[in-house]
Design a protein around this motif. Sequence first.
Motif: not given
Length: 219
Positions: A2-4, A9, A11, A55
């Motif tokens: 995952e990265q933001v 986010t 994922r 997400l």
Amino acid sequence: MEQVFGPITVRSDGLDDRRGRQYVAQVLGMLRALDTIASSRAVINAVRFHRKPILIRPYDGSLGPCNAAAGGDWGLFPGKVLFTPYLHGRHSPCTTGKSGEYEAGDSPFESLIHEMTHAVRAVAGKLGSLSAGDEEEVAMLVANIYSSETHRPLRARYEDNSAVDEDDAAYGQSYFADNHDLLRDFHRQQPDFTRWLARVNCPFNPLKAYFNEVRPPGW
């Protein structure tokens, strides 16, 4: 993996390492590109405004082979988007018409904007406050503003990907007349989000016409 991207986010649930890295990189690249375009930046800024996490994770096929989804109330994420760019391949019938080009409203960028609009409604606590049909109409409206700004054909109906058969400006005028109550309700529920969208300069923008008519504070 995952990265933001700010409060968003990305994922890679359910994907192996290689495909997971590819998925996250693709979606992050799309978000960065969308953040440079006025209409889609309004959507991303609405996520930032509410300061509640969203997400984005791969679409799992649960709603059919040619779909994506969004909603709220999912664990730590008040907003969620199930989305996989280029899931079916560039020439799949899920994403293209007979010409081999994406149909109206059906490119990966337009699909992501549509679903992120639902997610913005979720983090604002407004998703479901309109009828299911009107919620889809709001998401399609926002995606069509993006389509108009980026010179893509406008989507005429939620049920399919048929294109609007008149020019963007003329369709904007008829849409404004036919959907005035929806524009009013959308504005009353989300005055900042709708104001940011109304400031987008493109041929199809019924929200601009609505704001010019009612002249709310801050316009």
